[in-house]
Motif scaffolding. Structure first.
Motif, PDB file in Angstrom:
ATOM      1  N   ASP A 183       1.050  -6.630   5.469  1.00  0.00           N
ATOM      2  CA  ASP A 183       1.037  -5.679   4.370  1.00  0.00           C
ATOM      3  C   ASP A 183       2.189  -4.679   4.513  1.00  0.00           C
ATOM      4  N   ALA A 236       5.952   5.003   2.025  1.00  0.00           N
ATOM      5  CA  ALA A 236       5.535   6.379   2.333  1.00  0.00           C
ATOM      6  C   ALA A 236       6.741   7.305   2.422  1.00  0.00           C
ATOM      7  N   CYS A 250       3.761  -0.880   3.567  1.00  0.00           N
ATOM      8  CA  CYS A 250       3.362   0.477   3.178  1.00  0.00           C
ATOM      9  C   CYS A 250       4.595   1.295   2.791  1.00  0.00           C
ATOM     10  N   THR A 260       0.844  -1.191   0.000  1.00  0.00           N
ATOM     11  CA  THR A 260       0.000   0.000   0.000  1.00  0.00           C
ATOM     12  C   THR A 260       0.883   1.246   0.000  1.00  0.00           C
ATOM     13  N   THR A 261       0.251   2.405  -0.111  1.00  0.00           N
ATOM     14  CA  THR A 261       1.016   3.651  -0.153  1.00  0.00           C
ATOM     15  C   THR A 261       0.561   4.593   0.949  1.00  0.00           C
ATOM     16  N   GLY A 262       1.498   5.384   1.459  1.00  0.00           N
ATOM     17  CA  GLY A 262       1.178   6.388   2.469  1.00  0.00           C
ATOM     18  C   GLY A 262       1.471   7.779   1.935  1.00  0.00           C
TER      19      GLY A 262
END
Lengths: 411, 117
Positions: free
Chosen positions: A404, A408, A406, A334-336
Protein backbone atom coordinates in the motif's frame (compact mmCIF):
# COMPACT_ATOMS: atom_id res chain seq x y z
CA UNK A 1 -31.27 -2.09 -28.22
CA UNK A 2 -28.32 -0.22 -29.78
CA UNK A 3 -24.84 -1.22 -28.71
CA UNK A 4 -21.79 1.02 -28.33
CA UNK A 5 -18.34 0.07 -27.11
CA UNK A 6 -18.29 3.07 -24.80
CA UNK A 7 -21.30 5.01 -23.53
CA UNK A 8 -20.49 8.32 -21.83
CA UNK A 9 -22.96 9.95 -19.50
CA UNK A 10 -22.49 13.71 -19.66
CA UNK A 11 -21.20 15.92 -22.47
CA UNK A 12 -19.19 18.49 -20.53
CA UNK A 13 -15.40 18.74 -20.53
CA UNK A 14 -15.05 15.28 -18.96
CA UNK A 15 -17.46 13.56 -21.34
CA UNK A 16 -15.92 15.12 -24.43
CA UNK A 17 -12.33 14.27 -23.43
CA UNK A 18 -13.38 10.72 -22.55
CA UNK A 19 -14.99 10.39 -25.99
CA UNK A 20 -11.80 11.53 -27.70
CA UNK A 21 -9.72 9.10 -25.64
CA UNK A 22 -12.05 6.22 -26.48
CA UNK A 23 -12.13 7.07 -30.19
CA UNK A 24 -8.35 7.07 -30.42
CA UNK A 25 -8.60 3.42 -29.36
CA UNK A 26 -11.06 2.78 -32.20
CA UNK A 27 -14.15 2.33 -30.01
CA UNK A 28 -17.68 3.23 -31.07
CA UNK A 29 -18.88 5.95 -28.72
CA UNK A 30 -22.17 7.49 -27.59
CA UNK A 31 -22.48 10.62 -25.47
CA UNK A 32 -25.69 11.34 -23.59
CA UNK A 33 -26.01 15.04 -22.71
CA UNK A 34 -29.03 16.57 -20.99
CA UNK A 35 -28.49 20.15 -22.20
CA UNK A 36 -29.17 21.42 -25.72
CA UNK A 37 -25.45 21.44 -26.59
CA UNK A 38 -22.15 19.93 -25.55
CA UNK A 39 -19.77 21.84 -23.29
CA UNK A 40 -21.40 21.67 -19.88
CA UNK A 41 -20.64 24.43 -17.42
CA UNK A 42 -17.82 25.77 -19.63
CA UNK A 43 -20.50 27.40 -21.78
CA UNK A 44 -21.40 29.77 -18.97
CA UNK A 45 -17.83 30.46 -17.80
CA UNK A 46 -17.18 33.41 -20.11
CA UNK A 47 -14.08 34.53 -18.15
CA UNK A 48 -10.62 33.47 -19.21
CA UNK A 49 -8.00 31.37 -17.47
CA UNK A 50 -8.83 27.97 -18.96
CA UNK A 51 -6.40 25.83 -20.88
CA UNK A 52 -3.06 27.16 -19.64
CA UNK A 53 -1.90 23.64 -18.80
CA UNK A 54 -3.71 21.66 -21.49
CA UNK A 55 -3.33 23.97 -24.50
CA UNK A 56 -0.53 26.25 -23.26
CA UNK A 57 -2.71 29.32 -23.78
CA UNK A 58 -5.38 31.17 -21.90
CA UNK A 59 -8.90 30.63 -23.19
CA UNK A 60 -12.39 31.52 -22.05
CA UNK A 61 -14.78 28.70 -21.11
CA UNK A 62 -16.73 28.74 -24.40
CA UNK A 63 -13.46 28.70 -26.38
CA UNK A 64 -12.09 25.78 -24.37
CA UNK A 65 -15.33 23.85 -24.88
CA UNK A 66 -15.36 24.62 -28.60
CA UNK A 67 -11.96 22.98 -29.15
CA UNK A 68 -13.33 19.69 -27.85
CA UNK A 69 -16.80 20.12 -29.31
CA UNK A 70 -15.41 20.56 -32.84
CA UNK A 71 -13.41 17.37 -32.50
CA UNK A 72 -16.34 15.40 -31.11
CA UNK A 73 -18.93 16.64 -33.61
CA UNK A 74 -16.69 16.10 -36.62
CA UNK A 75 -16.14 12.45 -35.68
CA UNK A 76 -18.75 10.15 -37.22
CA UNK A 77 -17.76 7.46 -34.73
CA UNK A 78 -19.31 9.44 -31.89
CA UNK A 79 -23.10 9.51 -31.60
CA UNK A 80 -24.23 12.51 -29.58
CA UNK A 81 -27.66 12.47 -27.96
CA UNK A 82 -28.67 15.97 -26.81
CA UNK A 83 -31.45 16.84 -24.37
CA UNK A 84 -31.07 13.24 -23.24
CA UNK A 85 -31.67 12.68 -19.54
CA UNK A 86 -30.26 9.40 -18.28
CA UNK A 87 -32.67 7.65 -15.95
CA UNK A 88 -30.84 4.47 -15.07
CA UNK A 89 -27.67 2.48 -15.43
CA UNK A 90 -27.57 -1.21 -14.62
CA UNK A 91 -24.58 -3.22 -13.46
CA UNK A 92 -24.52 -5.09 -16.77
CA UNK A 93 -24.28 -1.68 -18.43
CA UNK A 94 -27.66 -0.98 -19.95
CA UNK A 95 -28.23 2.78 -20.04
CA UNK A 96 -31.78 4.12 -20.24
CA UNK A 97 -32.47 7.74 -21.14
CA UNK A 98 -35.26 9.93 -22.50
CA UNK A 99 -35.11 12.80 -24.96
CA UNK A 100 -37.78 14.89 -26.73
CA UNK A 101 -36.52 13.85 -30.16
CA UNK A 102 -35.67 10.18 -29.59
CA UNK A 103 -38.19 9.27 -26.92
CA UNK A 104 -36.97 6.35 -24.87
CA UNK A 105 -33.31 5.54 -25.50
CA UNK A 106 -31.90 2.19 -24.43
CA UNK A 107 -28.23 1.51 -25.03
CA UNK A 108 -26.08 -1.46 -24.16
CA UNK A 109 -22.47 -0.59 -23.50
CA UNK A 110 -19.17 -2.42 -23.54
CA UNK A 111 -18.12 0.06 -20.89
CA UNK A 112 -19.56 3.21 -19.34
CA UNK A 113 -17.87 6.47 -18.38
CA UNK A 114 -19.65 8.51 -15.73
CA UNK A 115 -19.06 12.19 -16.53
CA UNK A 116 -22.01 13.94 -14.94
CA UNK A 117 -20.07 16.73 -13.27
CA UNK A 118 -21.10 18.30 -10.00
CA UNK A 119 -23.85 20.30 -8.45
CA UNK A 120 -23.76 23.33 -6.17
CA UNK A 121 -24.60 23.18 -2.50
CA UNK A 122 -27.79 25.16 -2.04
CA UNK A 123 -29.51 27.27 0.62
CA UNK A 124 -31.17 24.13 1.98
CA UNK A 125 -27.88 22.29 2.18
CA UNK A 126 -26.35 24.93 4.46
CA UNK A 127 -29.48 25.31 6.59
CA UNK A 128 -29.97 29.00 5.77
CA UNK A 129 -32.24 30.51 8.43
CA UNK A 130 -35.09 32.93 7.73
CA UNK A 131 -37.73 33.51 5.09
CA UNK A 132 -37.70 32.05 1.58
CA UNK A 133 -37.93 35.07 -0.70
CA UNK A 134 -36.84 35.39 -4.31
CA UNK A 135 -33.29 36.62 -4.77
CA UNK A 136 -31.31 33.76 -3.26
CA UNK A 137 -29.29 31.96 -5.93
CA UNK A 138 -26.36 29.65 -6.10
CA UNK A 139 -23.48 31.48 -7.81
CA UNK A 140 -23.49 29.09 -10.76
CA UNK A 141 -27.22 29.52 -11.31
CA UNK A 142 -26.79 33.29 -11.36
CA UNK A 143 -23.87 32.80 -13.76
CA UNK A 144 -25.98 30.78 -16.14
CA UNK A 145 -28.87 33.26 -16.01
CA UNK A 146 -26.44 36.09 -16.74
CA UNK A 147 -24.07 34.61 -19.28
CA UNK A 148 -26.28 32.20 -21.21
CA UNK A 149 -29.78 33.60 -20.79
CA UNK A 150 -28.87 37.29 -20.46
CA UNK A 151 -30.62 38.15 -17.19
CA UNK A 152 -29.03 40.09 -14.34
CA UNK A 153 -30.39 38.48 -11.18
CA UNK A 154 -30.12 41.50 -8.87
CA UNK A 155 -28.72 44.94 -8.18
CA UNK A 156 -27.50 44.92 -4.59
CA UNK A 157 -25.61 41.75 -3.97
CA UNK A 158 -24.06 39.93 -1.02
CA UNK A 159 -22.06 36.77 -1.65
CA UNK A 160 -21.53 33.96 0.84
CA UNK A 161 -18.50 31.82 0.09
CA UNK A 162 -15.23 32.81 -1.53
CA UNK A 163 -14.85 29.88 -3.90
CA UNK A 164 -13.85 30.77 -7.43
CA UNK A 165 -17.40 30.88 -8.80
CA UNK A 166 -18.39 33.35 -6.08
CA UNK A 167 -15.38 35.55 -6.81
CA UNK A 168 -15.94 35.43 -10.57
CA UNK A 169 -19.60 36.32 -10.09
CA UNK A 170 -18.67 39.29 -7.88
CA UNK A 171 -16.78 40.75 -10.83
CA UNK A 172 -19.41 39.71 -13.36
CA UNK A 173 -22.28 41.34 -11.45
CA UNK A 174 -20.18 44.49 -10.94
CA UNK A 175 -19.35 44.61 -14.66
CA UNK A 176 -23.07 44.51 -15.44
CA UNK A 177 -23.78 47.43 -13.12
CA UNK A 178 -24.79 45.70 -9.88
CA UNK A 179 -23.31 46.72 -6.52
CA UNK A 180 -21.59 43.87 -4.70
CA UNK A 181 -21.58 44.99 -1.07
CA UNK A 182 -19.71 42.14 0.56
CA UNK A 183 -18.18 38.74 0.01
CA UNK A 184 -17.87 36.65 3.15
CA UNK A 185 -16.16 33.39 3.90
CA UNK A 186 -16.88 31.06 6.81
CA UNK A 187 -13.31 29.78 6.93
CA UNK A 188 -10.28 31.92 7.84
CA UNK A 189 -8.96 31.41 4.29
CA UNK A 190 -10.38 31.38 0.78
CA UNK A 191 -10.63 28.27 -1.35
CA UNK A 192 -10.46 30.56 -4.40
CA UNK A 193 -7.38 31.35 -6.44
CA UNK A 194 -5.26 34.35 -5.39
CA UNK A 195 -5.63 35.71 -8.88
CA UNK A 196 -9.40 35.81 -8.50
CA UNK A 197 -9.21 37.52 -5.11
CA UNK A 198 -7.04 40.26 -6.60
CA UNK A 199 -8.67 40.64 -10.01
CA UNK A 200 -12.32 40.05 -9.06
CA UNK A 201 -12.49 41.71 -5.64
CA UNK A 202 -9.54 44.04 -5.00
CA UNK A 203 -9.69 45.56 -8.50
CA UNK A 204 -13.29 46.59 -7.79
CA UNK A 205 -12.86 47.46 -4.08
CA UNK A 206 -15.24 44.70 -3.03
CA UNK A 207 -14.67 43.84 0.64
CA UNK A 208 -13.93 40.23 1.64
CA UNK A 209 -14.50 39.20 5.26
CA UNK A 210 -13.11 35.90 6.50
CA UNK A 211 -14.56 33.88 9.40
CA UNK A 212 -17.95 35.44 8.73
CA UNK A 213 -21.29 33.94 7.77
CA UNK A 214 -24.95 34.73 7.13
CA UNK A 215 -27.03 34.17 10.26
CA UNK A 216 -30.46 34.81 8.71
CA UNK A 217 -32.17 36.35 5.71
CA UNK A 218 -35.15 38.74 5.59
CA UNK A 219 -37.80 39.63 3.01
CA UNK A 220 -41.18 38.34 1.99
CA UNK A 221 -41.59 38.45 -1.80
CA UNK A 222 -38.01 39.49 -2.51
CA UNK A 223 -34.92 39.37 -0.33
CA UNK A 224 -34.53 42.65 1.59
CA UNK A 225 -31.36 41.91 3.51
CA UNK A 226 -29.13 39.51 5.37
CA UNK A 227 -27.78 39.40 8.91
CA UNK A 228 -24.10 38.52 9.07
CA UNK A 229 -21.85 37.71 12.01
CA UNK A 230 -18.25 36.69 12.60
CA UNK A 231 -17.72 33.09 13.73
CA UNK A 232 -15.58 31.72 16.56
CA UNK A 233 -12.91 29.06 16.16
CA UNK A 234 -15.61 26.38 16.25
CA UNK A 235 -17.28 28.15 13.29
CA UNK A 236 -20.23 29.17 15.48
CA UNK A 237 -21.61 32.70 14.81
CA UNK A 238 -20.96 35.30 17.53
CA UNK A 239 -24.50 36.69 17.61
CA UNK A 240 -23.60 39.74 19.75
CA UNK A 241 -21.68 41.01 16.74
CA UNK A 242 -24.49 40.39 14.26
CA UNK A 243 -24.94 43.13 11.67
CA UNK A 244 -27.64 43.83 9.07
CA UNK A 245 -26.84 44.44 5.41
CA UNK A 246 -29.63 45.41 3.03
CA UNK A 247 -29.52 43.69 -0.36
CA UNK A 248 -31.86 42.21 -2.96
CA UNK A 249 -29.67 39.26 -3.88
CA UNK A 250 -27.68 36.64 -2.00
CA UNK A 251 -25.36 34.43 -4.00
CA UNK A 252 -24.14 31.19 -2.48
CA UNK A 253 -20.75 29.82 -3.42
CA UNK A 254 -20.54 27.26 -0.67
CA UNK A 255 -19.20 24.14 -2.25
CA UNK A 256 -19.76 21.60 -4.99
CA UNK A 257 -20.93 18.01 -4.73
CA UNK A 258 -20.34 15.35 -7.39
CA UNK A 259 -23.68 14.56 -9.03
CA UNK A 260 -23.82 10.83 -8.43
CA UNK A 261 -27.59 10.40 -7.98
CA UNK A 262 -27.60 8.02 -10.95
CA UNK A 263 -25.46 5.47 -9.12
CA UNK A 264 -26.88 6.02 -5.63
CA UNK A 265 -27.67 2.65 -4.10
CA UNK A 266 -25.64 0.78 -6.72
CA UNK A 267 -22.81 -1.62 -5.99
CA UNK A 268 -20.23 1.04 -6.91
CA UNK A 269 -18.03 1.75 -3.90
CA UNK A 270 -18.11 5.43 -2.98
CA UNK A 271 -15.67 7.63 -1.09
CA UNK A 272 -17.16 9.53 1.84
CA UNK A 273 -14.52 12.22 1.43
CA UNK A 274 -14.80 12.99 -2.29
CA UNK A 275 -18.49 11.96 -2.63
CA UNK A 276 -17.35 10.27 -5.83
CA UNK A 277 -16.55 6.69 -6.70
CA UNK A 278 -13.46 4.87 -5.46
CA UNK A 279 -11.30 4.24 -8.54
CA UNK A 280 -8.04 2.75 -9.77
CA UNK A 281 -5.52 4.59 -11.95
CA UNK A 282 -7.67 3.96 -15.05
CA UNK A 283 -10.53 5.66 -13.18
CA UNK A 284 -12.37 2.35 -13.11
CA UNK A 285 -14.86 1.97 -10.26
CA UNK A 286 -15.36 -1.12 -8.12
CA UNK A 287 -17.88 -2.35 -10.72
CA UNK A 288 -15.84 -3.60 -13.69
CA UNK A 289 -16.51 -1.70 -16.91
CA UNK A 290 -17.86 1.39 -15.19
CA UNK A 291 -15.46 4.32 -15.15
CA UNK A 292 -15.76 7.79 -13.62
CA UNK A 293 -13.96 11.04 -14.45
CA UNK A 294 -14.07 14.77 -13.91
CA UNK A 295 -16.11 16.55 -11.27
CA UNK A 296 -18.41 13.59 -10.74
CA UNK A 297 -15.38 11.71 -9.43
CA UNK A 298 -13.91 14.52 -7.32
CA UNK A 299 -14.29 18.27 -7.63
CA UNK A 300 -11.41 19.80 -9.59
CA UNK A 301 -10.22 23.39 -9.56
CA UNK A 302 -8.84 23.33 -13.12
CA UNK A 303 -10.70 22.06 -16.17
CA UNK A 304 -7.33 21.12 -17.65
CA UNK A 305 -7.07 18.37 -15.03
CA UNK A 306 -10.61 17.23 -15.84
CA UNK A 307 -9.73 16.82 -19.51
CA UNK A 308 -6.59 14.90 -18.68
CA UNK A 309 -8.33 12.59 -16.23
CA UNK A 310 -11.28 11.93 -18.54
CA UNK A 311 -8.97 11.17 -21.45
CA UNK A 312 -7.36 8.48 -19.29
CA UNK A 313 -10.79 7.10 -18.36
CA UNK A 314 -12.03 7.12 -21.97
CA UNK A 315 -8.90 5.38 -23.21
CA UNK A 316 -9.20 2.70 -20.53
CA UNK A 317 -12.95 2.29 -21.10
CA UNK A 318 -12.30 1.53 -24.76
CA UNK A 319 -9.63 -1.00 -23.82
CA UNK A 320 -11.99 -2.64 -21.34
CA UNK A 321 -14.71 -2.89 -23.99
CA UNK A 322 -12.42 -4.94 -26.19
CA UNK A 323 -11.12 -7.01 -23.28
CA UNK A 324 -7.68 -5.47 -23.24
CA UNK A 325 -7.46 -4.53 -19.57
CA UNK A 326 -5.80 -7.12 -17.40
CA UNK A 327 -7.15 -7.56 -13.93
CA UNK A 328 -3.94 -7.49 -11.92
CA UNK A 329 -3.84 -7.21 -8.10
CA UNK A 330 -4.32 -3.76 -6.60
CA UNK A 331 -2.60 -1.87 -3.84
CA UNK A 332 -4.41 0.71 -1.74
CA UNK A 333 -3.48 4.39 -1.75
CA UNK A 334 -3.95 5.81 1.73
CA UNK A 335 -3.40 9.24 3.26
CA UNK A 336 -1.34 10.43 6.22
CA UNK A 337 -0.84 13.72 8.05
CA UNK A 338 -2.31 16.76 6.35
CA UNK A 339 -3.75 15.00 3.30
CA UNK A 340 -7.54 15.01 3.03
CA UNK A 341 -7.74 12.57 0.15
CA UNK A 342 -5.62 11.03 -2.59
CA UNK A 343 -6.90 9.70 -5.90
CA UNK A 344 -6.82 7.09 -7.43
CA UNK A 345 -7.55 5.22 -4.23
CA UNK A 346 -5.94 2.03 -5.57
CA UNK A 347 -3.34 1.21 -8.19
CA UNK A 348 -2.44 -1.96 -10.07
CA UNK A 349 0.93 -3.64 -9.78
CA UNK A 350 2.96 -3.10 -12.91
CA UNK A 351 5.27 -0.81 -14.84
CA UNK A 352 5.19 2.89 -15.64
CA UNK A 353 4.42 5.99 -13.65
CA UNK A 354 1.20 7.09 -12.05
CA UNK A 355 0.17 10.47 -10.70
CA UNK A 356 -1.47 10.49 -7.29
CA UNK A 357 -3.66 13.58 -7.03
CA UNK A 358 -4.36 14.92 -3.56
CA UNK A 359 -5.72 17.80 -1.55
CA UNK A 360 -4.46 19.03 1.81
CA UNK A 361 -6.77 19.76 4.75
CA UNK A 362 -5.58 23.34 5.47
CA UNK A 363 -2.91 25.82 4.39
CA UNK A 364 0.65 24.55 4.93
CA UNK A 365 3.97 26.29 4.32
CA UNK A 366 7.35 24.71 3.72
CA UNK A 367 6.21 21.09 3.93
CA UNK A 368 7.51 18.07 2.03
CA UNK A 369 5.01 15.80 0.31
CA UNK A 370 5.96 12.15 0.51
CA UNK A 371 4.72 8.92 -1.02
CA UNK A 372 5.83 5.86 0.94
CA UNK A 373 5.20 2.18 0.43
CA UNK A 374 5.66 0.00 3.51
CA UNK A 375 7.69 2.82 5.01
CA UNK A 376 10.05 3.06 2.02
CA UNK A 377 10.20 6.48 0.41
CA UNK A 378 9.06 6.33 -3.23
CA UNK A 379 9.07 10.03 -3.96
CA UNK A 380 9.26 13.34 -2.16
CA UNK A 381 8.49 16.85 -3.24
CA UNK A 382 9.33 20.04 -1.34
CA UNK A 383 6.66 22.72 -1.42
CA UNK A 384 6.52 26.41 -0.52
CA UNK A 385 2.80 26.47 0.12
CA UNK A 386 -0.09 24.04 -0.09
CA UNK A 387 -3.72 25.14 0.03
CA UNK A 388 -6.92 23.05 0.12
CA UNK A 389 -8.20 24.89 -2.96
CA UNK A 390 -5.31 23.79 -5.16
CA UNK A 391 -5.16 20.15 -6.17
CA UNK A 392 -1.62 18.77 -6.25
CA UNK A 393 -0.06 15.57 -7.47
CA UNK A 394 2.96 13.42 -6.79
CA UNK A 395 4.16 11.06 -9.50
CA UNK A 396 5.45 7.62 -8.52
CA UNK A 397 7.10 4.76 -10.32
CA UNK A 398 4.77 1.76 -10.12
CA UNK A 399 7.56 -0.78 -10.30
CA UNK A 400 8.91 0.49 -6.94
CA UNK A 401 5.61 -0.08 -5.16
CA UNK A 402 5.73 -3.07 -2.79
CA UNK A 403 2.47 -2.69 -0.92
CA UNK A 404 0.00 0.00 0.00
CA UNK A 405 1.08 3.56 -0.73
CA UNK A 406 0.65 6.43 1.72
CA UNK A 407 0.65 10.09 0.68
CA UNK A 408 1.47 12.45 3.56
CA UNK A 409 3.02 15.76 4.52
CA UNK A 410 6.25 15.78 6.49
CA UNK A 411 8.28 18.62 8.03
CA UNK B 1 1.14 50.77 -3.25
CA UNK B 2 0.12 47.56 -1.50
CA UNK B 3 -1.12 44.49 -3.33
CA UNK B 4 -1.15 40.70 -3.21
CA UNK B 5 1.10 38.71 -5.48
CA UNK B 6 -0.88 36.34 -7.72
CA UNK B 7 2.01 34.36 -9.19
CA UNK B 8 1.46 31.38 -6.84
CA UNK B 9 -0.74 30.30 -3.91
CA UNK B 10 1.69 31.91 -1.41
CA UNK B 11 -0.01 35.24 -2.02
CA UNK B 12 2.80 37.40 -0.67
CA UNK B 13 1.73 40.85 0.54
CA UNK B 14 3.73 43.22 -1.67
CA UNK B 15 4.60 46.83 -0.96
CA UNK B 16 5.73 48.80 -3.98
CA UNK B 17 7.46 52.15 -3.70
CA UNK B 18 9.10 54.54 -6.14
CA UNK B 19 12.03 56.79 -5.35
CA UNK B 20 13.95 58.84 -7.95
CA UNK B 21 12.35 56.79 -10.71
CA UNK B 22 13.41 53.47 -9.19
CA UNK B 23 10.55 51.08 -8.40
CA UNK B 24 11.21 48.84 -5.39
CA UNK B 25 9.15 45.80 -4.42
CA UNK B 26 9.29 44.43 -0.88
CA UNK B 27 7.44 41.53 0.73
CA UNK B 28 8.05 39.13 -2.16
CA UNK B 29 9.77 35.78 -1.61
CA UNK B 30 10.86 35.16 -5.19
CA UNK B 31 11.93 37.03 -8.35
CA UNK B 32 8.57 36.38 -10.03
CA UNK B 33 6.93 38.41 -7.27
CA UNK B 34 9.29 41.32 -7.85
CA UNK B 35 8.54 41.32 -11.56
CA UNK B 36 4.79 41.13 -10.95
CA UNK B 37 5.00 43.98 -8.42
CA UNK B 38 6.79 46.26 -10.88
CA UNK B 39 4.30 45.58 -13.68
CA UNK B 40 1.31 46.09 -11.35
CA UNK B 41 2.81 49.43 -10.30
CA UNK B 42 3.96 50.76 -13.65
CA UNK B 43 1.49 49.37 -16.16
CA UNK B 44 -1.22 47.06 -14.77
CA UNK B 45 -3.23 45.29 -17.46
CA UNK B 46 -6.35 43.14 -17.44
CA UNK B 47 -8.19 40.92 -19.87
CA UNK B 48 -11.82 42.02 -20.14
CA UNK B 49 -14.43 39.31 -20.63
CA UNK B 50 -18.05 40.37 -20.80
CA UNK B 51 -21.28 40.10 -22.81
CA UNK B 52 -22.81 42.05 -25.65
CA UNK B 53 -26.51 42.16 -26.39
CA UNK B 54 -28.13 40.60 -29.44
CA UNK B 55 -31.04 42.39 -31.10
CA UNK B 56 -34.28 40.61 -30.27
CA UNK B 57 -32.88 39.03 -27.11
CA UNK B 58 -29.94 36.99 -25.95
CA UNK B 59 -26.28 37.68 -25.30
CA UNK B 60 -22.92 36.78 -26.77
CA UNK B 61 -19.70 36.36 -24.79
CA UNK B 62 -16.74 38.53 -25.83
CA UNK B 63 -13.20 39.31 -24.70
CA UNK B 64 -10.48 41.81 -25.45
CA UNK B 65 -7.97 40.49 -27.98
CA UNK B 66 -5.22 41.04 -25.36
CA UNK B 67 -5.02 42.53 -21.85
CA UNK B 68 -5.73 46.27 -21.80
CA UNK B 69 -4.70 49.02 -19.37
CA UNK B 70 -6.53 48.50 -16.10
CA UNK B 71 -7.63 52.15 -16.08
CA UNK B 72 -9.48 51.56 -19.37
CA UNK B 73 -11.52 48.60 -18.08
CA UNK B 74 -14.59 50.63 -16.98
CA UNK B 75 -14.70 52.40 -20.36
CA UNK B 76 -14.33 49.08 -22.19
CA UNK B 77 -17.24 47.59 -20.21
CA UNK B 78 -19.34 50.64 -21.01
CA UNK B 79 -18.53 50.36 -24.70
CA UNK B 80 -19.43 46.66 -24.69
CA UNK B 81 -22.75 47.47 -23.02
CA UNK B 82 -23.56 49.77 -25.95
CA UNK B 83 -23.19 47.05 -28.59
CA UNK B 84 -26.34 45.56 -30.12
CA UNK B 85 -25.50 42.75 -32.52
CA UNK B 86 -27.75 42.20 -35.52
CA UNK B 87 -25.74 39.70 -37.54
CA UNK B 88 -24.17 36.28 -37.18
CA UNK B 89 -20.57 36.05 -35.98
CA UNK B 90 -17.98 33.36 -35.46
CA UNK B 91 -15.78 32.97 -32.42
CA UNK B 92 -12.72 35.17 -33.04
CA UNK B 93 -14.60 37.78 -35.12
CA UNK B 94 -14.17 41.42 -34.13
CA UNK B 95 -17.33 42.74 -32.49
CA UNK B 96 -15.96 46.21 -31.64
CA UNK B 97 -12.63 47.50 -32.96
CA UNK B 98 -10.18 49.41 -30.75
CA UNK B 99 -12.39 49.21 -27.69
CA UNK B 100 -12.18 52.34 -25.49
CA UNK B 101 -9.10 53.47 -27.38
CA UNK B 102 -7.11 50.62 -25.89
CA UNK B 103 -5.67 49.49 -29.20
CA UNK B 104 -7.27 46.08 -28.68
CA UNK B 105 -10.48 44.75 -30.20
CA UNK B 106 -13.47 43.18 -28.57
CA UNK B 107 -13.80 39.73 -30.12
CA UNK B 108 -16.49 37.06 -29.92
CA UNK B 109 -15.62 33.97 -27.87
CA UNK B 110 -18.51 31.88 -29.23
CA UNK B 111 -20.44 31.53 -32.46
CA UNK B 112 -23.70 33.41 -32.84
CA UNK B 113 -26.32 32.41 -35.38
CA UNK B 114 -28.49 35.50 -35.73
CA UNK B 115 -32.09 35.08 -36.75
CA UNK B 116 -34.28 38.14 -37.26
CA UNK B 117 -37.22 38.23 -34.89
Amino acid sequence: MKHFDVVIIGGGPAGMAAAIGAREQGASVAILERDVRLGGILNQCIHNGFGLHYFGEELTGPEYAERFRKKVLSDSGIKVYLEAMVLSLTEDRVVTAVSPTEGLIELSAGSVVLAMGCRERSAGAIGLIGTRPAGIYTAGMAQRLSNVDGFLVGKEVVILGSGDIGLIMARRMTSEGAKVKLVMELMPFSSGLKRNIVQCLQDYDIPLRYSTTVTRVTGKERLTGVYVAPVDDKLQPILEKEEYISCDTLLLSVGLIPENDLIAGSAIEMSRITSGAVVDEYRQTSVPGIFSAGNVLHVHDLVDNVSEEAYVAGTAAAKYARGAIEDTPCMQVTTGTGVRYALPQRIHKGEGTVRLYFRVDKVYRGMTVTARSEGVLLKKKKTMVLAPGEMQYIEIDKSLVMGDVCVALEE
Amino acid sequence: MDTTCIMCPMGCALTITEENGVVTVTGNTCPRGAKYGVSEYTDPKRMVTTLVKVRGGGVLSVKTSAPIRKTLVPAALKAAAGVLLDHSVHAGDVVLADVAGSGEDLIATADLVYTEK
